[in-house]
Design an enzyme around this catalytic site. Structure first.
Site, mmCIF file in Angstrom:
data_model
loop_
_atom_site.group_PDB
_atom_site.id
_atom_site.type_symbol
_atom_site.label_atom_id
_atom_site.label_comp_id
_atom_site.label_asym_id
_atom_site.label_seq_id
_atom_site.Cartn_x
_atom_site.Cartn_y
_atom_site.Cartn_z
ATOM 1 C CB SER A 50 -0.928 0.530 2.521
ATOM 2 O OG SER A 50 -0.747 -0.288 1.369
ATOM 3 N N GLY A 87 3.487 1.040 3.249
ATOM 4 C CA GLY A 87 4.818 0.935 2.697
ATOM 5 C C GLY A 87 5.691 -0.117 3.336
ATOM 6 C CG ASN A 115 4.716 -2.388 0.152
ATOM 7 O OD1 ASN A 115 4.275 -1.786 -0.821
ATOM 8 N ND2 ASN A 115 4.142 -2.332 1.336
ATOM 9 C CG ASP A 196 -4.877 2.979 -5.110
ATOM 10 O OD1 ASP A 196 -5.753 2.108 -5.279
ATOM 11 O OD2 ASP A 196 -4.307 3.159 -4.018
ATOM 12 C CG HIS A 199 -4.423 1.003 -1.315
ATOM 13 N ND1 HIS A 199 -3.563 1.606 -2.208
ATOM 14 C CD2 HIS A 199 -3.663 0.555 -0.284
ATOM 15 C CE1 HIS A 199 -2.332 1.541 -1.732
ATOM 16 N NE2 HIS A 199 -2.362 0.906 -0.575
#
Length: 221
Positions: A50, A87, A115, A196, A199
Site C-alpha cells: 500500500s 496488503g 505487512n 491512520d 500511510h
C-alpha cells in the site's frame, strides 16, 4: 518508549488493520511520464504494498506520477508503473511477480515486507521470499533497487533485529543498491501522514520522492 516510537507503533498497528480491510486493487496498469515524443527511455516498476500503491490518495498525489516528474527534472525520461497492491506480503508479491513484470522493466523498485512484520511472519520466511523475488528478477537481467523496511517496535527487540537485518544482508548477498528505509523522514510525523498515522499524505509522498530519486537514478542501468 518515547513519543516517536509510540506514534510509530500505533501507525503500524493501524496499517495492519487497513491491510486486511482494503480490497485487492492492483495498479499495474497505471503509469506515468512518457517522453515528449511519446517514447519512454526507461521503464521502472514500483513493486510493493500500500505504501507504493498510494493508499488513501488521489492518483495524481501517488508515488508513481510524482516520481516520474522528479526523474524528469533530474534529466531522466522514464515510464513509471505503479505495481503496488495494498496488503501485499512478500509471499503475495512472489506469487504475482511474473504477471507484474510483463512490461519488462529496466528497473524494479522492490518495497515489500512491512505487512510481514505486522503479521509476525518469521523473518526467515520473509528473507526467503525476497530472495526468490530477487533471483527471478536477476535471471531476467532486471536491475533492482531494494527498499528496506523496519519492524514495529512492539514486535520485540529480537524480532526487530532479525527482521531489520534482512535488507542490508540481501543487498550485500546479491550486490544490489539499497534504499535503507522507505519511510525515512516521514514516519511518525503527523504533518506528513494520513489520519491512520502510517500511510503518507501528499506532502509525505513529496518527501519520499525527494529522498529516493537520487537512489533510483543511480540504480538505473
Amino acid at each position: 518508549m518515547g513519543d516517536f516510537m509510540r506514534r510509530f507503533t500505533v501507525g503500524l498497528a493501524l496499517l495492519a488493520f487497513v491491510s486486511v480491510c482494503v480490497l485487492f486493487r492492483p495498479a499495474a496498469a497505471q503509469s506515468s511520464a512518457e517522453g515528449k515524443n511519446g517514447a519512454a527511455q526507461s521503464t521502472i516498476v514500483l513493486f510493493g504494498d500500500s505504501l507504493i500503491a498510494g493508499y488513501g490518495l488521489p492518483e495524481q498525489d501517488g508515488l508513481a506520477p510524482n516520481l516520474a516528474e522528479s526523474l524528469k527534472n533530474a534529466g531522466v525520461n522514464a515510464r513509471v508503473i505503479n505495481s503496488g497492491v495494498s496488503g501485499d506480503t512478500t509471499a503475495a508479491g512472489l506469487a504475482r511477480l511474473d504477471w507484474a513484470m510483463v512490461d519488462k522493466p529496466d528497473l524494479v523498485v522492490l518495497e515489500l515486507g512491512a505487512n510481514d512484520a505486522l503479521r509476525g511472519v518469521e523473518p526467515t520466511q520473509t528473507r526467503t521470499n525476497l530472495e526468490q523475488i530477487i533471483e527471478k528478477l536477476q535471471e531476467q537481467q532486471t536491475a533492482v533497487l531494494l527498499v528496506g523496511m523496519m519492524a514495529p517496535p512492539n514486535m520485540g527487540k529480537e524480532y526487530g533485529q532479525e527482521f531489520n537485518a534482512i535488507y542490508p544482508d540481501l543487498a550485500a548477498k546479491y550486490n544490489l543498491p539499497l534504499y535503507p528505509f522507505f519511510l525515512d523522514g516521514v514516519v511518525a510525523d503527523p504533518a506528513l501522514n494520513q489520519q491512520d498515522g502510517m500511510h503518507p499524505n501528499a506532502k509525505g509522498v513529496d518527501v519520499i520522492v525527494g529522498k529516493i530519486t537520487p537512489s533510483i537514478v543511480k540504480a538505473l542501468p
